[in-house]
Enzyme design. Structure first.
Site, PDB file in Angstrom:
ATOM      1  N   ASN A  98      26.037  -4.476 -47.610  1.00  0.00           N
ATOM      2  CA  ASN A  98      25.713  -3.367 -46.711  1.00  0.00           C
ATOM      3  C   ASN A  98      26.949  -3.131 -45.848  1.00  0.00           C
ATOM      4  OD1 ASN A  98      24.740  -1.628 -44.795  1.00  0.00           O
ATOM      5  ND2 ASN A  98      23.309  -3.091 -43.861  1.00  0.00           N
ATOM      6  N   LYS A 104      27.504  -0.763 -43.866  1.00  0.00           N
ATOM      7  CA  LYS A 104      27.192  -0.080 -42.596  1.00  0.00           C
ATOM      8  C   LYS A 104      28.194   1.055 -42.375  1.00  0.00           C
ATOM      9  CE  LYS A 104      25.099  -4.344 -41.081  1.00  0.00           C
ATOM     10  NZ  LYS A 104      24.741  -5.252 -39.999  1.00  0.00           N
ATOM     11  N   HIS A 159      16.384  -0.766 -42.510  1.00  0.00           N
ATOM     12  CA  HIS A 159      17.252  -1.786 -41.904  1.00  0.00           C
ATOM     13  C   HIS A 159      16.975  -1.847 -40.396  1.00  0.00           C
ATOM     14  CE1 HIS A 159      20.846  -3.758 -40.399  1.00  0.00           C
ATOM     15  NE2 HIS A 159      20.948  -4.288 -41.601  1.00  0.00           N
ATOM     16  N   GLU A 167      15.528  -9.988 -42.935  1.00  0.00           N
ATOM     17  CA  GLU A 167      16.695 -10.054 -42.062  1.00  0.00           C
ATOM     18  C   GLU A 167      16.260 -10.304 -40.622  1.00  0.00           C
ATOM     19  OE1 GLU A 167      20.286  -7.964 -43.993  1.00  0.00           O
ATOM     20  OE2 GLU A 167      19.259  -6.573 -42.683  1.00  0.00           O
ATOM     21  N   GLY A 169      24.946 -10.111 -37.731  1.00  0.00           N
ATOM     22  CA  GLY A 169      26.226  -9.923 -37.052  1.00  0.00           C
ATOM     23  C   GLY A 169      26.731 -11.233 -36.502  1.00  0.00           C
ATOM     24  N   SER A 182      24.218 -12.886 -41.166  1.00  0.00           N
ATOM     25  CA  SER A 182      25.366 -13.798 -41.071  1.00  0.00           C
ATOM     26  C   SER A 182      25.571 -14.652 -42.315  1.00  0.00           C
ATOM     27  CB  SER A 182      25.250 -14.691 -39.826  1.00  0.00           C
ATOM     28  OG  SER A 182      25.181 -13.909 -38.669  1.00  0.00           O
TER      29      SER A 182
HETATM   30  P1  PGA Z   1      25.598  -9.491 -41.322  1.00  0.00           P
HETATM   31  O1  PGA Z   1      24.667  -8.188 -41.572  1.00  0.00           O
HETATM   32  O2  PGA Z   1      25.812 -10.119 -42.664  1.00  0.00           O
HETATM   33  O3  PGA Z   1      26.858  -8.951 -40.742  1.00  0.00           O
HETATM   34  O4  PGA Z   1      24.839 -10.371 -40.394  1.00  0.00           O
HETATM   35  C1  PGA Z   1      23.585  -8.239 -42.438  1.00  0.00           C
HETATM   36  C2  PGA Z   1      22.838  -6.918 -42.393  1.00  0.00           C
HETATM   37  O5  PGA Z   1      22.638  -6.384 -41.291  1.00  0.00           O
HETATM   38  O6  PGA Z   1      22.439  -6.370 -43.448  1.00  0.00           O
END
Ligand code: PGA
Length: 245
Positions: free
Chosen positions: A9, A11, A95, A163, A169, A209
């Site tokens: 993802n 983003k 999400h 999630e 993050g 993460s």
């Molecule tokens: P992250 O994001 O791997 O940076 O924690 C995961 C997500 O929000 O899909």
């Protein structure tokens, strides 16, 4: 046996140049990752170049969002049929960032999930609690008011993304145990509503993460059927490490 799905993802990251250079580095590194499905979800603007870059490879492209109407006066929105026509096979739905910043609810998540399936896309439907202590209540409510509204046939076409918001993050990482417990909870709801076979077949991927350093122990949990990866998917070497686990 559930085939693992490793999804990126991106983003709101990467422009055309960033997308092109990612695939140049990533594709040779991912050539031997035959045990899993790989899906990359760039911004809408980079879908076309991602689809072109991955043509003839096993890597699939997904969108990060869709609107539930097929067409009409909905300024700024993109529909399932448009996403399908652009060459995508998957779409992320619900999400936590969309729920938090863009007002998505369990009801709109359900509408989007149905629209994605009707367009021939595989939705990766996201669930997850903001605070760890609320995990049971939140997952129950999100499942009941969202996914449980699908028909049996439609349920067979989705992937679920667990999630925990507190782990996304820079948050703490969920331990394999915590993540697997949540996946078991979701699968139990799926069993109650859709039966044992359907619950056993649905893939539940973990996100929050995920990094090359923690992915192996998460993946060792039989309940975890792959990952939805944000930060660590932006770098071709670290994402390649995840698909080559
Ligand atoms: P992250 O994001 O791997 O940076 O924690 C995961 C997500 O929000 O899909």
């Amino acid at each position: 046996m559930r085939t693992p799905l490793i999804a990126a993802n991106w983003k709101m990251h990467k422009d055309l140049d960033g997308t092109t250079s990612f695939f140049k580095s990533f594709l040779p590194l991912a050539e031997r990752a035959a045990h899993c499905e790989i899906v990359i979800c760039p911004s809408f603007l980079d879908v076309e170049s991602a689809v072109n870059a991955t043509r003839g490879t096993r890597v699939r492209i997904g969108a990060q969002n869709l609107y539930w109407e097929n067409e009409g006066a909905f300024t700024g929105e993109v529909s399932g049929p448009m996403i399908k026509a652009s060459g995508c096979s998957h779409v992320i739905v619900g999400h936590s960032e969309r729920r938090r910043y863009f007002g998505e609810t369990n009801e709109t998540v359900l509408k989007k999930t149905i629209a994605a399936l009707d367009a021939g896309l595989t939705p990766i439907v996201c669930l997850g609690e903001r605070q760890e202590r609320n995990v049971e209540t939140v997952l129950e409510e999100q499942f009941r008011c969202g996914i449980a509204g699908l028909s049996d046939e439609r349920f067979a076409g989705i992937v679920i993304g667990y999630e925990p918001v507190w782990a996304i993050g820079d948050g703490e990482t969920a331990t394999p145990q915590v993540a697997a417990d949540a996946h078991r909870l979701i699968r139990a709801h799926a069993k109650d509503r859709f039966g044992a076979e359907a619950a056993n077949n649905v893939r539940i991927v973990y996100g929050g993460s995920v990094k090359p350093g923690n992915a192996k122990s998460l993946m060792a949990e039989p309940e975890i059927d792959g990952f939805l990866v944000g930060g660590a998917s932006l770098d071709p070497v670290s994402f390649a490490a995840l698909v080559n686990l």
